[in-house]
Design an enzyme around this catalytic site. Structure first.
Site, mmCIF file in Angstrom:
data_model
loop_
_atom_site.group_PDB
_atom_site.id
_atom_site.type_symbol
_atom_site.label_atom_id
_atom_site.label_comp_id
_atom_site.label_asym_id
_atom_site.label_seq_id
_atom_site.Cartn_x
_atom_site.Cartn_y
_atom_site.Cartn_z
ATOM 1 N N LYS A 102 4.211 2.053 -2.353
ATOM 2 C CA LYS A 102 4.801 3.179 -3.118
ATOM 3 C C LYS A 102 6.123 3.550 -2.818
ATOM 4 C CE LYS A 102 0.238 5.130 -1.931
ATOM 5 N NZ LYS A 102 -0.929 4.657 -2.723
ATOM 6 N N HIS A 153 -7.766 -5.568 -0.192
ATOM 7 C CA HIS A 153 -6.551 -5.008 -0.043
ATOM 8 C C HIS A 153 -5.693 -5.625 1.373
ATOM 9 C CE1 HIS A 153 -4.154 -1.058 -0.470
ATOM 10 N NE2 HIS A 153 -4.165 -0.930 0.880
ATOM 11 N N TRP A 168 -9.799 0.394 -5.366
ATOM 12 C CA TRP A 168 -9.523 1.657 -4.808
ATOM 13 C C TRP A 168 -7.903 1.723 -5.480
ATOM 14 C CZ3 TRP A 168 -11.284 6.040 -3.638
ATOM 15 C CH2 TRP A 168 -10.692 6.874 -2.937
ATOM 16 N N SER A 198 0.726 -1.302 0.012
ATOM 17 C CA SER A 198 0.084 0.038 0.021
ATOM 18 C C SER A 198 0.797 1.269 0.152
ATOM 19 C CB SER A 198 -0.905 -0.058 1.289
ATOM 20 O OG SER A 198 -1.937 0.774 0.853
HETATM 21 C C1 GTR Z 1 -5.325 4.437 1.560
HETATM 22 C C2 GTR Z 1 -4.861 5.382 0.488
HETATM 23 C C3 GTR Z 1 -4.074 4.519 -0.434
HETATM 24 C C4 GTR Z 1 -3.159 3.433 0.243
HETATM 25 C C5 GTR Z 1 -3.748 2.820 1.588
HETATM 26 C C6 GTR Z 1 -2.710 2.211 2.589
HETATM 27 O O1 GTR Z 1 -6.143 5.287 2.504
HETATM 28 O O2 GTR Z 1 -5.859 5.930 0.031
HETATM 29 O O3 GTR Z 1 -3.230 5.248 -1.346
HETATM 30 O O4 GTR Z 1 -1.953 3.838 0.412
HETATM 31 O O5 GTR Z 1 -4.400 3.975 2.476
HETATM 32 O O6 GTR Z 1 -1.536 2.749 2.629
HETATM 33 O O7 GTR Z 1 -3.152 1.447 3.313
#
Ligand code: GTR
Length: 430
Positions: free
Chosen positions: A272, A409, A359, A268
């Protein structure tokens, strides 16, 4: 309530739910319909800014790669203003030779990043397969964790982090204060034993040791020493990525670890981070991005799921401040995320997506690999070799590897299986 809609389940993960400073979105505000993806064209990784076609590896190396690196610094992540601080020191603060039921040598290493009494200290948790300490050093997975080292394992003697931690409603942690309540809560995301059994070392540290994940005008962590970022300089992702390089400085010297086979990984926002760390620091032999989405592996121009405006509003501290100028203007940004992937070339990269993680735009994550493929091939690898997204749960292995896992996720055993199969096949033999 919008959050009960399964399309927005991403917000229900305990961590994300409680970290997002914004109210939940309403259904329909963000596009998750493939039919509504706008027509777009991607900037060519193999045409330089002045229009010159890049025809060979030498031109990529001397001209196009530095140009793209500069664009990503300028437009998205910000310039990293410090290298390895001359005063950086580290010491092993604990060592256990029979950790994890005798599978591992476990070490905790404190890295004093600036060698200052009042400066930030990162506590690296490292597991090395016992055999690797006796025979050949092991390749290593290195990634940051979200809630503290103690959350990655049920072992009782791993200390809590210091300072701010994210809340975790499921564990009853509501005051951003380190707590025993979260011990082991992310152990299902850190499958140390599985990696150890396959001959890999694993190292992790808490991302808040580098920069607590709050929009507090950069007052703490590394920024307490380096100061508030100037225009064009890093945000939190850049800071976390820099920290991964400092951990690699240490791992290169650790017994039982092969620093030439370090795989930087993350999930997540930390996916990045892994991509940006791997792009900048070519000592990382391979990179894994797990569900990294917007500002990670996903193409921004598809405007599918999370958008640039949304991420810059929810998390204004993650990127360089100038990234906000591309809010709602994705198509005008001189780069897109396939070119970040290209900056990792020719080193192996695995991108994993999840079927329910719309997402993060699973298809956009795959299409970034398609977009980076010409660079991988120019540099002499076999590249991606496919153009269609593979069916769920089938790892496409190669220098550009991809997995679409069934589910939400998250980081699961299926993902780890793919990490290990990828590393087995793609890490350099020597
Ligand atoms: C979310 C965000 C994503 C992702 C995620 C995470 O809220 O929108 O970009 O990075 O968090 O890190 O769990």
């Amino acid at each position: 309530m919008a959050c009960l809609n399964p399309r927005f389940m991403v917000f229900l993960s305990p961590l994300v739910f409680f970290m997002s400073p914004l109210p939940l979105t309403t259904a329909g505000e963000f596009n998750e319909d493939e039919a509504k993806v706008p027509a777009y064209s991607l900037p060519d990784p193999l045409t330089s800014a002045d229009g010159t076609p890049i025809k060979d590896a030498a031109a990529w190396r001397s001209q196009r790669r530095p140009e793209l690196m500069q664009l990503f610094e300028q437009e998205i992540y910000g310039r990293t203003p410090v290298g390895r601080p001359p005063g950086m020191t580290w010491r092993t603060v604990s060592e256990k030779n029979d950790a994890r039921e005798g599978r591992a040598v476990r070490r905790e290493i404190e890295i004093n990043l600036f060698g200052r009494d009042d400066g930030p200290v990162v506590r690296l948790l490292l597991y090395v397969p016992v055999r690797a300490t006796q025979t050949a050093p092991a390749p290593v997975f290195l990634g940051l964790n979200f809630e503290g080292n103690h959350a990655t394992t049920t072992e009782a003697d791993i200390p809590l982090p210091k300072g701010w931690v994210p809340n975790n409603k499921g564990a009853g942690l509501n005051d951003n204060t380190p707590s025993e309540k979260t011990r082991g809560v992310q152990a299902d995301r850190w499958l140390f034993d599985m990696a150890l059994a396959r001959g890999y070392a694993v190292a992790t540290a808490y991302y808040g040791d580098l920069d607590p994940d709050i929009d507090d005008d950069f007052k703490n962590g590394v920024h307490a020493v380096t100061g508030k970022p100037q225009a064009g300089e890093w945000g939190s992702i850049g800071t976390w990525a820099w920290g991964l390089s400092r951990m690699l400085d240490v791992l290169e010297k650790e017994s039982g670890v092969d620093g030439k086979k370090a795989v930087v990984m993350g999930h997540s926002r930390l996916g990045k981070t892994a991509l940006w760390a791997g792009a900048q620091d070519e000592r990382f032999a391979a990179v894994i991005s797990n569900n990294s989405g917007c500002g990670g592996a996903a193409l921004s121009r598809r405007i599918f799921g999370e958008t640039v405006a949304r991420i810059n509003t929810s998390f204004p501290h993650w990127f360089t401040s100038g990234y906000k100028k591309w809010n709602g203007r994705e198509a005008d940004c001189p780069v897109d995320q396939h070119q970040l992937i290209a900056l990792i070339a020719p080193r192996p990269l695995l991108v994993t997506s999840a079927t329910e993680d719309l997402w993060a735009d699973p298809k956009g994550e795959f299409l970034s690999l398609v977009g980076a493929d010409p660079v991988y091939r120019l540099l002499g690898t076999s590249g991606l070799e496919i153009t269609a997204q593979p069916p769920p749960d089938q790892l496409h292995n190669g220098p550009l590897a991809y997995l679409l896992r069934t589910g939400p996720h998250d980081v699961t055993a299926t993902d780890w299986q793919a990490y290990l199969d990828f590393a087995d096949a793609q890490l350099p033999a020597k």
